[in-house]
Design a protein around this motif. Structure first.
Motif, PDB file in Angstrom:
ATOM      1  N   THR A 144      38.796  32.009  31.859  1.00  0.00           N
ATOM      2  CA  THR A 144      37.696  31.610  32.739  1.00  0.00           C
ATOM      3  C   THR A 144      37.922  32.105  34.169  1.00  0.00           C
ATOM      4  O   THR A 144      37.009  32.652  34.793  1.00  0.00           O
ATOM      5  CB  THR A 144      37.538  30.071  32.728  1.00  0.00           C
ATOM      6  OG1 THR A 144      37.322  29.654  31.385  1.00  0.00           O
ATOM      7  CG2 THR A 144      36.387  29.625  33.602  1.00  0.00           C
ATOM      8  N   ASP A 145      39.133  31.910  34.679  1.00  0.00           N
ATOM      9  CA  ASP A 145      39.435  32.356  36.042  1.00  0.00           C
ATOM     10  C   ASP A 145      39.372  33.878  36.165  1.00  0.00           C
ATOM     11  O   ASP A 145      38.913  34.404  37.173  1.00  0.00           O
ATOM     12  CB  ASP A 145      40.804  31.855  36.495  1.00  0.00           C
ATOM     13  CG  ASP A 145      40.828  30.353  36.734  1.00  0.00           C
ATOM     14  OD1 ASP A 145      39.746  29.725  36.773  1.00  0.00           O
ATOM     15  OD2 ASP A 145      41.935  29.804  36.876  1.00  0.00           O
ATOM     16  N   CYS A 146      39.824  34.572  35.148  1.00  0.00           N
ATOM     17  CA  CYS A 146      39.784  36.037  35.181  1.00  0.00           C
ATOM     18  C   CYS A 146      38.347  36.555  35.175  1.00  0.00           C
ATOM     19  O   CYS A 146      38.023  37.502  35.899  1.00  0.00           O
ATOM     20  CB  CYS A 146      40.578  36.616  34.020  1.00  0.00           C
ATOM     21  SG  CYS A 146      42.353  36.325  34.170  1.00  0.00           S
ATOM     22  N   LEU A 147      37.489  35.932  34.377  1.00  0.00           N
ATOM     23  CA  LEU A 147      36.078  36.326  34.370  1.00  0.00           C
ATOM     24  C   LEU A 147      35.421  36.012  35.713  1.00  0.00           C
ATOM     25  O   LEU A 147      34.624  36.809  36.221  1.00  0.00           O
ATOM     26  CB  LEU A 147      35.331  35.634  33.228  1.00  0.00           C
ATOM     27  CG  LEU A 147      35.662  36.136  31.819  1.00  0.00           C
ATOM     28  CD1 LEU A 147      35.028  35.230  30.769  1.00  0.00           C
ATOM     29  CD2 LEU A 147      35.240  37.579  31.633  1.00  0.00           C
ATOM     30  N   LEU A 148      35.779  34.877  36.306  1.00  0.00           N
ATOM     31  CA  LEU A 148      35.260  34.519  37.627  1.00  0.00           C
ATOM     32  C   LEU A 148      35.691  35.538  38.671  1.00  0.00           C
ATOM     33  O   LEU A 148      34.883  35.987  39.493  1.00  0.00           O
ATOM     34  CB  LEU A 148      35.738  33.120  38.018  1.00  0.00           C
ATOM     35  CG  LEU A 148      35.348  32.631  39.412  1.00  0.00           C
ATOM     36  CD1 LEU A 148      33.827  32.545  39.556  1.00  0.00           C
ATOM     37  CD2 LEU A 148      35.998  31.279  39.676  1.00  0.00           C
ATOM     38  N   LEU A 149      36.941  35.947  38.615  1.00  0.00           N
ATOM     39  CA  LEU A 149      37.464  36.933  39.564  1.00  0.00           C
ATOM     40  C   LEU A 149      36.712  38.259  39.450  1.00  0.00           C
ATOM     41  O   LEU A 149      36.239  38.811  40.446  1.00  0.00           O
ATOM     42  CB  LEU A 149      38.958  37.146  39.314  1.00  0.00           C
ATOM     43  CG  LEU A 149      39.665  38.129  40.225  1.00  0.00           C
ATOM     44  CD1 LEU A 149      39.741  37.582  41.649  1.00  0.00           C
ATOM     45  CD2 LEU A 149      41.068  38.412  39.693  1.00  0.00           C
ATOM     46  N   ILE A 150      36.557  38.751  38.239  1.00  0.00           N
ATOM     47  CA  ILE A 150      35.852  40.019  38.031  1.00  0.00           C
ATOM     48  C   ILE A 150      34.391  39.896  38.478  1.00  0.00           C
ATOM     49  O   ILE A 150      33.865  40.781  39.142  1.00  0.00           O
ATOM     50  CB  ILE A 150      35.943  40.464  36.557  1.00  0.00           C
ATOM     51  CG1 ILE A 150      37.395  40.805  36.195  1.00  0.00           C
ATOM     52  CG2 ILE A 150      35.045  41.673  36.304  1.00  0.00           C
ATOM     53  CD1 ILE A 150      37.621  40.989  34.705  1.00  0.00           C
ATOM     54  N   SER A 151      33.756  38.795  38.128  1.00  0.00           N
ATOM     55  CA  SER A 151      32.358  38.578  38.531  1.00  0.00           C
ATOM     56  C   SER A 151      32.219  38.553  40.048  1.00  0.00           C
ATOM     57  O   SER A 151      31.274  39.127  40.601  1.00  0.00           O
ATOM     58  CB  SER A 151      31.834  37.264  37.956  1.00  0.00           C
ATOM     59  OG  SER A 151      31.766  37.330  36.569  1.00  0.00           O
ATOM     60  N   MET A 152      33.158  37.903  40.725  1.00  0.00           N
ATOM     61  CA  MET A 152      33.110  37.852  42.182  1.00  0.00           C
ATOM     62  C   MET A 152      33.240  39.261  42.769  1.00  0.00           C
ATOM     63  O   MET A 152      32.492  39.634  43.667  1.00  0.00           O
ATOM     64  CB  MET A 152      34.229  36.963  42.721  1.00  0.00           C
ATOM     65  CG  MET A 152      34.208  36.826  44.242  1.00  0.00           C
ATOM     66  SD  MET A 152      35.650  35.973  44.892  1.00  0.00           S
ATOM     67  CE  MET A 152      36.867  37.288  44.803  1.00  0.00           C
ATOM     68  N   PHE A 153      34.174  40.032  42.249  1.00  0.00           N
ATOM     69  CA  PHE A 153      34.344  41.406  42.746  1.00  0.00           C
ATOM     70  C   PHE A 153      33.100  42.245  42.503  1.00  0.00           C
ATOM     71  O   PHE A 153      32.684  43.024  43.362  1.00  0.00           O
ATOM     72  CB  PHE A 153      35.557  42.076  42.097  1.00  0.00           C
ATOM     73  CG  PHE A 153      36.882  41.575  42.583  1.00  0.00           C
ATOM     74  CD1 PHE A 153      37.035  41.034  43.853  1.00  0.00           C
ATOM     75  CD2 PHE A 153      37.996  41.658  41.776  1.00  0.00           C
ATOM     76  CE1 PHE A 153      38.263  40.589  44.302  1.00  0.00           C
ATOM     77  CE2 PHE A 153      39.232  41.232  42.215  1.00  0.00           C
ATOM     78  CZ  PHE A 153      39.365  40.687  43.484  1.00  0.00           C
ATOM     79  N   ILE A 154      32.502  42.118  41.338  1.00  0.00           N
ATOM     80  CA  ILE A 154      31.285  42.871  41.021  1.00  0.00           C
ATOM     81  C   ILE A 154      30.169  42.479  41.978  1.00  0.00           C
ATOM     82  O   ILE A 154      29.463  43.339  42.515  1.00  0.00           O
ATOM     83  CB  ILE A 154      30.874  42.655  39.552  1.00  0.00           C
ATOM     84  CG1 ILE A 154      31.852  43.393  38.624  1.00  0.00           C
ATOM     85  CG2 ILE A 154      29.444  43.118  39.311  1.00  0.00           C
ATOM     86  CD1 ILE A 154      31.674  43.063  37.154  1.00  0.00           C
ATOM     87  N   THR A 155      30.004  41.186  42.206  1.00  0.00           N
ATOM     88  CA  THR A 155      28.968  40.708  43.125  1.00  0.00           C
ATOM     89  C   THR A 155      29.190  41.257  44.528  1.00  0.00           C
ATOM     90  O   THR A 155      28.244  41.727  45.172  1.00  0.00           O
ATOM     91  CB  THR A 155      28.936  39.165  43.143  1.00  0.00           C
ATOM     92  OG1 THR A 155      28.658  38.704  41.817  1.00  0.00           O
ATOM     93  CG2 THR A 155      27.887  38.655  44.103  1.00  0.00           C
ATOM     94  N   LEU A 156      30.421  41.212  44.993  1.00  0.00           N
ATOM     95  CA  LEU A 156      30.735  41.769  46.315  1.00  0.00           C
ATOM     96  C   LEU A 156      30.383  43.256  46.373  1.00  0.00           C
ATOM     97  O   LEU A 156      29.790  43.724  47.338  1.00  0.00           O
ATOM     98  CB  LEU A 156      32.222  41.603  46.633  1.00  0.00           C
ATOM     99  CG  LEU A 156      32.690  40.237  47.082  1.00  0.00           C
ATOM    100  CD1 LEU A 156      34.211  40.193  47.145  1.00  0.00           C
ATOM    101  CD2 LEU A 156      32.103  39.911  48.440  1.00  0.00           C
TER     102      LEU A 156
END
Length: 119
Positions: A101-113
């Motif tokens: 879950t945390d890894c998906l959140l991290l990747i999603s945050m980077f993509i959004t940025l």
């Protein structure tokens, strides 16, 4: 969520092995101990660095035993970005980026940025 991430990664120009069926899920399950996960993070960060003047950097790992170094670098990078997600920035550094879950959140945050600055 993984399908959205895969589509976004393709939109950003990612052409790595995690686009293959099931590969992203395997990488995020391994988290910081997965060299493929760390390579994806390092690639996205290198793309972000094209648009932001950032001091911190994160390097990909070659083996699971290098996970702690990745976690330390990622911690510094997220501090520089003023990451709003406490689950990614608090607690024992060596326990971060180990859950799917945390890894998906991290990747999603980077993509959004990345999507917000490259538009």
């Amino acid at each position: 969520m993984e399908n959205d991430i895969l589509v976004s990664l393709e939109d950003l120009g990612y052409q790595g092995p995690l686009l293959e069926d099931g590969a992203l899920d395997s990488a995020v399950i391994g988290g910081a101990a997965s060299p493929e996960f760390t390579k994806l993070c390092a690639w996205i960060i290198s793309e972000l660095r094209l648009y932001h003047k950032l001091e911190e950097n994160v390097h990909a790992t070659n083996c699971p035993s290098e996970a702690e170094g990745f976690q330390l670098e990622m911690s510094g990078f997220l501090s520089e970005l003023a990451c709003p997600y406490s689950t990614l920035t608090t607690g024992d550094i060596t326990q971060r980026f180990l859950s799917r879950t945390d890894c998906l959140l991290l990747i999603s945050m980077f993509i959004t940025l990345h999507l917000n600055i490259s538009v």
